[in-house]
Design a protein around this motif. Structure first.
Motif, PDB file in Angstrom:
ATOM      1  N   ARG A 136      29.659  19.573 -17.826  1.00 52.08           N
ATOM      2  CA  ARG A 136      29.090  20.870 -17.455  1.00 52.08           C
ATOM      3  C   ARG A 136      27.571  20.836 -17.346  1.00 52.08           C
ATOM      4  N   MET A 137      26.969  19.701 -17.642  1.00 52.87           N
ATOM      5  CA  MET A 137      25.508  19.619 -17.568  1.00 52.87           C
ATOM      6  C   MET A 137      25.096  19.147 -16.181  1.00 52.87           C
ATOM      7  N   HIS A 138      24.904  20.084 -15.286  1.00 57.62           N
ATOM      8  CA  HIS A 138      24.432  19.755 -13.952  1.00 57.62           C
ATOM      9  C   HIS A 138      23.869  21.011 -13.294  1.00 57.62           C
ATOM     10  N   LYS A 139      23.083  20.798 -12.254  1.00 56.21           N
ATOM     11  CA  LYS A 139      22.493  21.944 -11.576  1.00 56.21           C
ATOM     12  C   LYS A 139      23.233  22.212 -10.275  1.00 56.21           C
ATOM     13  N   GLN A 140      23.138  23.460  -9.822  1.00 54.65           N
ATOM     14  CA  GLN A 140      23.785  23.896  -8.592  1.00 54.65           C
ATOM     15  C   GLN A 140      22.794  24.737  -7.818  1.00 54.65           C
ATOM     16  N   ASN A 141      22.713  24.502  -6.509  1.00 59.70           N
ATOM     17  CA  ASN A 141      21.855  25.329  -5.682  1.00 59.70           C
ATOM     18  C   ASN A 141      22.547  26.666  -5.473  1.00 59.70           C
ATOM     19  N   PHE A 142      21.897  27.734  -5.863  1.00 55.79           N
ATOM     20  CA  PHE A 142      22.462  29.076  -5.761  1.00 55.79           C
ATOM     21  C   PHE A 142      21.436  29.975  -5.105  1.00 55.79           C
ATOM     22  N   GLY A 143      21.692  30.349  -3.861  1.00 53.31           N
ATOM     23  CA  GLY A 143      20.763  31.220  -3.138  1.00 53.31           C
ATOM     24  C   GLY A 143      19.379  30.621  -3.012  1.00 53.31           C
ATOM     25  N   GLY A 144      19.288  29.297  -2.850  1.00 51.33           N
ATOM     26  CA  GLY A 144      18.007  28.634  -2.683  1.00 51.33           C
ATOM     27  C   GLY A 144      17.296  28.273  -3.977  1.00 51.33           C
ATOM     28  N   ILE A 145      17.901  28.537  -5.099  1.00 50.33           N
ATOM     29  CA  ILE A 145      17.302  28.235  -6.399  1.00 50.33           C
ATOM     30  C   ILE A 145      18.232  27.306  -7.160  1.00 50.33           C
ATOM     31  N   ASP A 153      33.437  43.470 -20.028  1.00 45.66           N
ATOM     32  CA  ASP A 153      33.788  44.796 -19.529  1.00 45.66           C
ATOM     33  C   ASP A 153      33.411  44.999 -18.067  1.00 45.66           C
ATOM     34  N   TYR A 154      32.329  44.400 -17.629  1.00 46.49           N
ATOM     35  CA  TYR A 154      31.836  44.654 -16.277  1.00 46.49           C
ATOM     36  C   TYR A 154      31.911  43.406 -15.394  1.00 46.49           C
ATOM     37  N   LEU A 155      32.821  42.497 -15.735  1.00 47.22           N
ATOM     38  CA  LEU A 155      32.923  41.238 -15.000  1.00 47.22           C
ATOM     39  C   LEU A 155      33.182  41.465 -13.513  1.00 47.22           C
ATOM     40  N   ALA A 156      34.141  42.315 -13.163  1.00 48.72           N
ATOM     41  CA  ALA A 156      34.506  42.513 -11.758  1.00 48.72           C
ATOM     42  C   ALA A 156      33.347  43.091 -10.940  1.00 48.72           C
ATOM     43  N   GLN A 157      32.408  43.742 -11.592  1.00 50.04           N
ATOM     44  CA  GLN A 157      31.267  44.324 -10.889  1.00 50.04           C
ATOM     45  C   GLN A 157      30.093  43.355 -10.768  1.00 50.04           C
ATOM     46  N   ASN A 158      30.187  42.200 -11.437  1.00 45.27           N
ATOM     47  CA  ASN A 158      29.039  41.299 -11.515  1.00 45.27           C
ATOM     48  C   ASN A 158      29.372  39.858 -11.147  1.00 45.27           C
ATOM     49  N   VAL A 159      30.156  39.665 -10.102  1.00 48.28           N
ATOM     50  CA  VAL A 159      30.456  38.314  -9.625  1.00 48.28           C
ATOM     51  C   VAL A 159      29.674  38.120  -8.336  1.00 48.28           C
ATOM     52  N   TYR A 160      28.758  37.158  -8.379  1.00 53.95           N
ATOM     53  CA  TYR A 160      27.829  36.963  -7.276  1.00 53.95           C
ATOM     54  C   TYR A 160      28.303  35.883  -6.321  1.00 53.95           C
ATOM     55  N   LYS A 161      28.036  36.105  -5.033  1.00 50.72           N
ATOM     56  CA  LYS A 161      28.344  35.120  -4.008  1.00 50.72           C
ATOM     57  C   LYS A 161      27.307  34.011  -4.071  1.00 50.72           C
ATOM     58  N   ASP A 174      25.873  32.458  -1.713  1.00 51.76           N
ATOM     59  CA  ASP A 174      24.790  32.614  -0.742  1.00 51.76           C
ATOM     60  C   ASP A 174      24.079  33.959  -0.870  1.00 51.76           C
ATOM     61  N   GLY A 175      24.305  34.651  -1.982  1.00 55.17           N
ATOM     62  CA  GLY A 175      23.618  35.909  -2.246  1.00 55.17           C
ATOM     63  C   GLY A 175      24.549  37.103  -2.137  1.00 55.17           C
ATOM     64  N   GLY A 176      24.225  38.165  -2.857  1.00 55.73           N
ATOM     65  CA  GLY A 176      25.033  39.375  -2.831  1.00 55.73           C
ATOM     66  C   GLY A 176      26.119  39.354  -3.886  1.00 55.73           C
ATOM     67  N   VAL A 177      26.782  40.480  -4.016  1.00 54.41           N
ATOM     68  CA  VAL A 177      27.829  40.654  -5.030  1.00 54.41           C
ATOM     69  C   VAL A 177      29.167  40.840  -4.312  1.00 54.41           C
ATOM     70  N   TYR A 178      30.220  40.226  -4.865  1.00 58.40           N
ATOM     71  CA  TYR A 178      31.559  40.434  -4.320  1.00 58.40           C
ATOM     72  C   TYR A 178      32.003  41.866  -4.591  1.00 58.40           C
ATOM     73  N   ASP A 179      32.870  42.389  -3.728  1.00 57.98           N
ATOM     74  CA  ASP A 179      33.462  43.703  -3.899  1.00 57.98           C
ATOM     75  C   ASP A 179      34.263  43.732  -5.200  1.00 57.98           C
ATOM     76  N   GLU A 180      34.087  44.782  -5.993  1.00 54.97           N
ATOM     77  CA  GLU A 180      34.731  44.882  -7.303  1.00 54.97           C
ATOM     78  C   GLU A 180      36.258  44.795  -7.204  1.00 54.97           C
ATOM     79  N   ALA A 181      36.860  45.467  -6.228  1.00 54.30           N
ATOM     80  CA  ALA A 181      38.325  45.450  -6.084  1.00 54.30           C
ATOM     81  C   ALA A 181      38.822  44.040  -5.752  1.00 54.30           C
ATOM     82  N   TYR A 182      38.073  43.320  -4.930  1.00 58.85           N
ATOM     83  CA  TYR A 182      38.422  41.944  -4.570  1.00 58.85           C
ATOM     84  C   TYR A 182      38.444  41.055  -5.823  1.00 58.85           C
ATOM     85  N   VAL A 183      37.407  41.171  -6.635  1.00 61.12           N
ATOM     86  CA  VAL A 183      37.310  40.370  -7.851  1.00 61.12           C
ATOM     87  C   VAL A 183      38.405  40.770  -8.838  1.00 61.12           C
ATOM     88  N   GLN A 184      38.646  42.074  -8.990  1.00 64.96           N
ATOM     89  CA  GLN A 184      39.652  42.538  -9.939  1.00 64.96           C
ATOM     90  C   GLN A 184      41.036  41.997  -9.585  1.00 64.96           C
TER      91      GLN A 184
END
Length: 178
Positions: free
Chosen positions: A71-80, A118-126, A128-138
């Motif tokens: 689990r010790m590695h980096k990932q490019n996420f939205g350019g960072i 509690d708020y996992l479905a509301q806080n899953v990020y794509k 390439d940026g942005g947040v997934y739709d809560e219903a999709y994640v749920q």
């Protein structure tokens, strides 16, 4: 899908290798222990090092991914570049504490945050940026829970000895089926 196929292939290869080692152990008993370490993360690399230091040099470390370090590695996420995993210790509050917590906390003095998801479905990020739709994640969370429940039910029907498993061994060119 490639990761799933790689993981399945790794498990099958490991099962065949372990079974072959068991079937061929009489022929190679004089050679000393042979060990397979699953995973080239911190634990796997540490186990390999300790085994080598103990004189066990006939060992193989298997890794399912294209890199070592677990689990010790980096990932490019939205350019960072973001450090993925190995940034937290789970299970620090409760009846059974994660045994790594006292070791890590004795030197690093980490802050302790509680997560109840509690708020996992509301806080899953794509990625390439942005947040997934809560219903999709749920829906995906619920499907994951269904798969986990099905796996638990299936494993409860299997004999604990593993006698229902099918092993195919290969030793010196002959195939042994158990």
């Amino acid at each position: 899908m490639n990761k799933r196929r790689t993981a399945i292939a790794l498990v099958l290869a490991l099962a065949v290798a372990v079974a072959q080692q068991h079937a061929c152990s009489l022929a190679s008993a004089a050679a000393g222990p042979r060990v397979i370490v699953v995973g080239a993360g911190m634990s796997g690399i540490s186990a390999g090092k300790r085994l080598s230091e103990a004189g066990i040099t006939d060992l193989l470390i298997l890794e399912a991914t294209d890199h070592i370090g677990g689990r010790m590695h980096k990932q490019n996420f939205g350019g960072i570049n973001v450090e993925v995993g190995a940034n937290w210790v789970e299970g620090v509050n409760g009846e059974k504490m994660n045994p790594i917590w006292p070791i890590v906390n004795s030197t690093l003095k980490l802050r302790n945050f509680r997560s109840d998801f509690d708020y996992l479905a509301q806080n899953v990020y794509k990625e390439d940026g942005g947040v997934y739709d809560e219903a999709y994640v749920q829906k995906r969370i619920e499907r994951s829970d269904e798969v986990e429940d099905s796996g638990e039910k299936l494993s409860a029907t299997l004999h604990p000895s593993g006698r229902d498993d099918l092993s195919i061994l290969r030793c010196n060119g002959s195939t042994i089926s158990t």
